[in-house]
Structures are given as C-alpha cells and as structure tokens.
Design a protein around this motif. Structure first.
Motif, PDB file in Angstrom:
ATOM      1  N   ALA A  21      45.447  36.940  29.997  1.00  0.00           N
ATOM      2  CA  ALA A  21      44.318  36.739  29.081  1.00  0.00           C
ATOM      3  C   ALA A  21      44.342  35.412  28.328  1.00  0.00           C
ATOM      4  O   ALA A  21      43.341  35.031  27.730  1.00  0.00           O
ATOM      5  N   CYS A  22      45.468  34.719  28.303  1.00  0.00           N
ATOM      6  CA  CYS A  22      45.546  33.384  27.687  1.00  0.00           C
ATOM      7  C   CYS A  22      46.284  32.508  28.696  1.00  0.00           C
ATOM      8  O   CYS A  22      47.417  32.098  28.478  1.00  0.00           O
ATOM      9  N   ALA A  23      45.624  32.226  29.816  1.00  0.00           N
ATOM     10  CA  ALA A  23      46.322  31.850  31.045  1.00  0.00           C
ATOM     11  C   ALA A  23      46.859  30.424  31.103  1.00  0.00           C
ATOM     12  O   ALA A  23      47.957  30.197  31.619  1.00  0.00           O
ATOM     13  N   SER A  33      50.706  32.914  35.224  1.00  0.00           N
ATOM     14  CA  SER A  33      49.747  33.382  36.233  1.00  0.00           C
ATOM     15  C   SER A  33      50.308  33.184  37.636  1.00  0.00           C
ATOM     16  O   SER A  33      50.193  34.066  38.500  1.00  0.00           O
ATOM     17  N   PHE A  34      50.911  32.028  37.875  1.00  0.00           N
ATOM     18  CA  PHE A  34      51.456  31.740  39.199  1.00  0.00           C
ATOM     19  C   PHE A  34      52.607  32.691  39.531  1.00  0.00           C
ATOM     20  O   PHE A  34      52.764  33.122  40.671  1.00  0.00           O
ATOM     21  N   GLN A  35      53.393  33.015  38.520  1.00  0.00           N
ATOM     22  CA  GLN A  35      54.497  33.954  38.741  1.00  0.00           C
ATOM     23  C   GLN A  35      53.956  35.340  39.086  1.00  0.00           C
ATOM     24  O   GLN A  35      54.458  36.006  39.998  1.00  0.00           O
ATOM     25  N   ILE A  36      52.920  35.775  38.379  1.00  0.00           N
ATOM     26  CA  ILE A  36      52.289  37.065  38.676  1.00  0.00           C
ATOM     27  C   ILE A  36      51.739  37.064  40.101  1.00  0.00           C
ATOM     28  O   ILE A  36      51.862  38.048  40.840  1.00  0.00           O
ATOM     29  N   ASN A  58      49.974  37.241  46.694  1.00  0.00           N
ATOM     30  CA  ASN A  58      48.682  36.581  46.895  1.00  0.00           C
ATOM     31  C   ASN A  58      47.539  37.552  47.179  1.00  0.00           C
ATOM     32  O   ASN A  58      46.493  37.150  47.683  1.00  0.00           O
ATOM     33  N   ALA A  59      47.744  38.840  46.881  1.00  0.00           N
ATOM     34  CA  ALA A  59      46.626  39.783  46.983  1.00  0.00           C
ATOM     35  C   ALA A  59      45.591  39.428  45.920  1.00  0.00           C
ATOM     36  O   ALA A  59      45.932  38.998  44.816  1.00  0.00           O
ATOM     37  N   ALA A 110      46.749  22.971  39.936  1.00  0.00           N
ATOM     38  CA  ALA A 110      48.134  23.398  40.132  1.00  0.00           C
ATOM     39  C   ALA A 110      48.211  24.542  41.137  1.00  0.00           C
ATOM     40  O   ALA A 110      49.138  24.611  41.956  1.00  0.00           O
ATOM     41  N   ALA A 111      47.229  25.443  41.097  1.00  0.00           N
ATOM     42  CA  ALA A 111      47.200  26.571  42.036  1.00  0.00           C
ATOM     43  C   ALA A 111      47.065  26.076  43.473  1.00  0.00           C
ATOM     44  O   ALA A 111      47.695  26.619  44.394  1.00  0.00           O
ATOM     45  N   LEU A 112      46.269  25.044  43.688  1.00  0.00           N
ATOM     46  CA  LEU A 112      46.113  24.476  45.029  1.00  0.00           C
ATOM     47  C   LEU A 112      47.436  23.904  45.522  1.00  0.00           C
ATOM     48  O   LEU A 112      47.811  24.081  46.688  1.00  0.00           O
TER      49      LEU A 112
END
Length: 416
Positions: A247-249, A255-258, A264-265, A284-286
């Motif tokens: 919620a405060c990403a 988030s990446f750890q989750i 990656n579902a 960063a996600a890319l």
C-alpha cells in the motif's frame, strides 16, 4: 573539476532548501557528469561533514579567538570541510587540506580568518584522534532516543548511526540462479558475503564504484535492499495463491520481494501516491523482469479498492529515526510538529487499508523509526478501535544491537 568547491555548493544548497542531500548529490553528479572517483570523493566530503557536523562545530567554536563572533553559513561550511579533511582523510596531508580549503574563498579577509582558525586547531590538537560516535550526533536526537529507548544501551546505537551504512543485495530468482549471480560477481571482482542463505541476502564489501553501474545490477540479477527490510516482507507469509497489496510501495524493494514469492503470478498490486515514484518503480521492475505488478496511483489514506486482499503491507511514511546513518538530513530536520503530522497520516492509512483485508487475512504494519508513538502506540490505538483485528507478533529492530537498519514491525490478523 574542483570537487571541494562542488561539496561546498551542495552543503550551501542543502541548508537553504528542503531537498534531501541524496537528491542534491545525485542531481549534481549527473549534471556535472562526474566520474566514479570524483563522485566518491564528493560523497565522502558532503556526507562526512553532515555526519560529524555537531562535533565539527564544537571544534570550530574552540578554535575561534572570539567564540561570540558571528559567521556566515558559507564560512561555517568552509571550516567544516577543512577540519573534516584534516581529521578524517588520512591520505590528504594537513597542509594540503588547509591550502585546498583556502582556495575555496576569493576574499582575502575571509581567507585570512579561515586560515587562522584552521591553523589554531592544528596547533592545539597535537595528535589527531577521531571523536567518539556520540559527539557526532545532534543533542535533540540523543535526547529523544534516550527517552524513547530508556532500557536500551545506546552506545552501540550511536556507533551504528555514525558508521557508513552497510550495503546489502538481495538475489533476484526471476533472472537467474544464485550460482549465476556469484559467478558474474567473481568476474566483476566483487567482494561479497552471504548473510542469509534462505533469502539470498548478501553483504557487498569494499564497494568502490556506483552499484547501479555494475553489469550484474543492470541485468537485474539482484536488487539493493537492507537485510532488515527483507525480513519485514517475510512476516506477510505470502503463498503463491494470495492476492497481495503493497500500500505504500515506492521505491519498490518490498514489492519486488513479494513478486518473487508469488513466482510472478499476476496477483500483486502496488499503490503509491506519487506518479514519479511509480514510474521509477516500473523501470526497476523491467530491469528485474518483474511483470506481475499492477501499479495504482492513489493515496493510501483514502483510496478505495473494489476487491479485498489476503495480505497487505503497510510500510508507512515515518520519521526515519531508525535509519539515521542513511538519512543524514533527519538528524537536523526532525521536529515534533513533523512527527505529529506523520502520526496522523499513519493512523489514516491503517484505518483505511484495514477495510480491504480479507477475513483471516494478514496486514503487516512497519516503519523504519524507533519512536513508540509511531510504532507500539499506533498499533495499540488501532487494535482498541478495531476489535476484529489482533496482533500476533511485534518487534523493534534496534541498530547496533541487531543486524540491519532500525525499525518496527507488527503482524495484524483479521478475525473470521
């Protein structure tokens, strides 16, 4: 490139604006296109001066013939830079530190004054010795933490605060195995030590260049995340089938750890109030090949979701009193007024986001501060108002006593 002059400019700019030092430094390095060596020296100077500013100011006061003499911000920062180099930069000869400091000023009168102060200090000090950790911390911070942690031996805390922060890397299983990561690090001549086998957390040692320029980083094989921050996410107990909300990403480390726990579902939502920060998170996600995050721009205090989540992480805005070795700005900008505002924001986020937790779901509340008002008191007030939640675990991570940054975590369950 006169790196010392740049350091003086940055210190002056920091004093006259409310920008974070890291932002000012990064912007300067990009604008001036500094090489790694100059960037490292610039960072050493500006971070070093702020880290030891209270002690530097006490030395300046003792070295001035008239302690009541008023000095401009410019002169103070010139003197801080000079004395910092004389004491902490062993490879720079004393005469060179003094001469280079004098070269920062054009006015003969000002140069004469600064020269007198620096040479007075040099004559009076005899053998150069490093100050104690406690001498580098502002009095208001020491007083506040002493009240907040009355039963804690604060000597290790002061020592931790004054050390340069350790850099930890978390292996990214979405881009390769740990064997691949370690093999590439060896090719790059990196020094590292695994500190958490199950999570793939490494301590990066003897870093001499910007980590973001490493090929292994650019390939997304790892991300930078403190060892304590990584442990916070593990308290969510995420399973592959869970629907999860961060919620405060931003900036996105948790988030990446989750995302790796979900393999990656497509069941992760990242909410943040800042579009710019979400854009950076997307980039960063890319790099990390994380493609299961749904980015949502919104205010966690009032954003409404049409769905509920098995797990919600609330890594809320806080006073950052657990990361004073990283957030040097906080030492001088912390105020009760600012903290009261943050406490109100935290309360609103807790109240709003709790309505989107499924029955038997979990909400993890975390901060990177040592303040009871933002931690235990905040959770206690929430539970009193929301009897359908209960706390199964809470802990305070105190820097210097435990590994990693300081912070607080509480696991809150919604009853069925």
């Amino acid at each position: 490139m006169n790196t010392r002059a740049l350091a003086l400019d940055l210190l002056e700019k920091w004093e006259k604006t409310d920008q974070f030092l890291a932002q000012i430094l990064d912007s300067c390095c990009k604008q001036k296109k500094l090489n790694e060596k100059d960037r490292a020296f610039l960072q050493e100077l500006v971070y070093g001066v702020l880290r030891w500013r209270p002690w530097l100011d006490s030395v300046i006061k003792k070295s001035v013939k008239d302690p009541q003499k008023k000095m401009s911000s410019l002169i103070k920062n010139v003197l801080r830079l000079g004395i910092y180099q004389m004491v902490f930069l062993e490879k720079v000869p004393i005469y060179a530190s003094i001469n280079e400091t004098l070269n920062l000023l054009r006015c003969r009168v000002k140069r004469g004054f600064v020269n007198a102060v620096l040479r007075n200090y040099d004559r009076s000090v005899g053998e150069y010795k490093l100050p104690s950790s406690e001498e580098g911390i502002p009095a208001k911070i020491k007083d506040y933490l002493s009240r907040e942690c009355p039963k804690v031996d604060l000597t290790p805390v002061w020592e931790s605060i004054q050390k340069k922060p350790l850099i930890y890397a978390r292996w990214n299983p979405l881009t390769g195995t740990r064997d691949v990561l370690e093999a590439i690090w060896q090719q790059e001549n990196r020094k590292y030590q695994c500190v958490n086998e199950s999570q793939g957390i490494y301590h990066l040692e003897k870093i001499e260049t910007n980590v973001e320029t490493w090929p292994s980083f650019q390939k997304g094989l790892f991300t930078i995340q403190d060892v304590y921050a990584s442990s916070v996410v593990s308290h969510l107990d995420v399973k592959e089938h869970h629907k999860v909300l961060d919620a405060c990403a931003a900036p996105g480390g948790k988030s990446f750890q989750i995302a790796t726990y979900l393999k990656n579902a497509d069941q992760l939502v990242a909410l943040d109030v800042s579009k710019k920060r979400l854009d950076n998170l997307k980039k960063a996600a890319l790099r990390l090949k994380v493609d299961n995050i749904k980015l949502v721009e919104g205010d966690a205090k009032k954003h409404v979701f049409l769905e509920k989540f098995d797990r919600i992480l609330l890594d809320v805005p806080c006073s950052n009193l657990g990361v004073l070795n990283r957030r040097l700005d906080v030492r001088f900008r912390f105020s009760q007024k600012q903290q009261n505002s943050l406490i109100g924001i935290q309360r609103e986020i807790l109240e709003n986001m709790s309505s989107f937790v499924k029955q038997d779901g979990i909400m993890v509340y975390s901060t990177c501060t040592l303040s009871r008002k933002e931690n235990q008191d905040q959770v206690r007030a929430f539970l009193k108002k929301n009897p359908n939640f209960f706390c199964s675990y809470q802990a305070l991570n105190i820097p210097g006593h435990e590994k990693g940054d300081g912070g607080y975590v509480a696991i809150l369950h919604r009853s069925s």
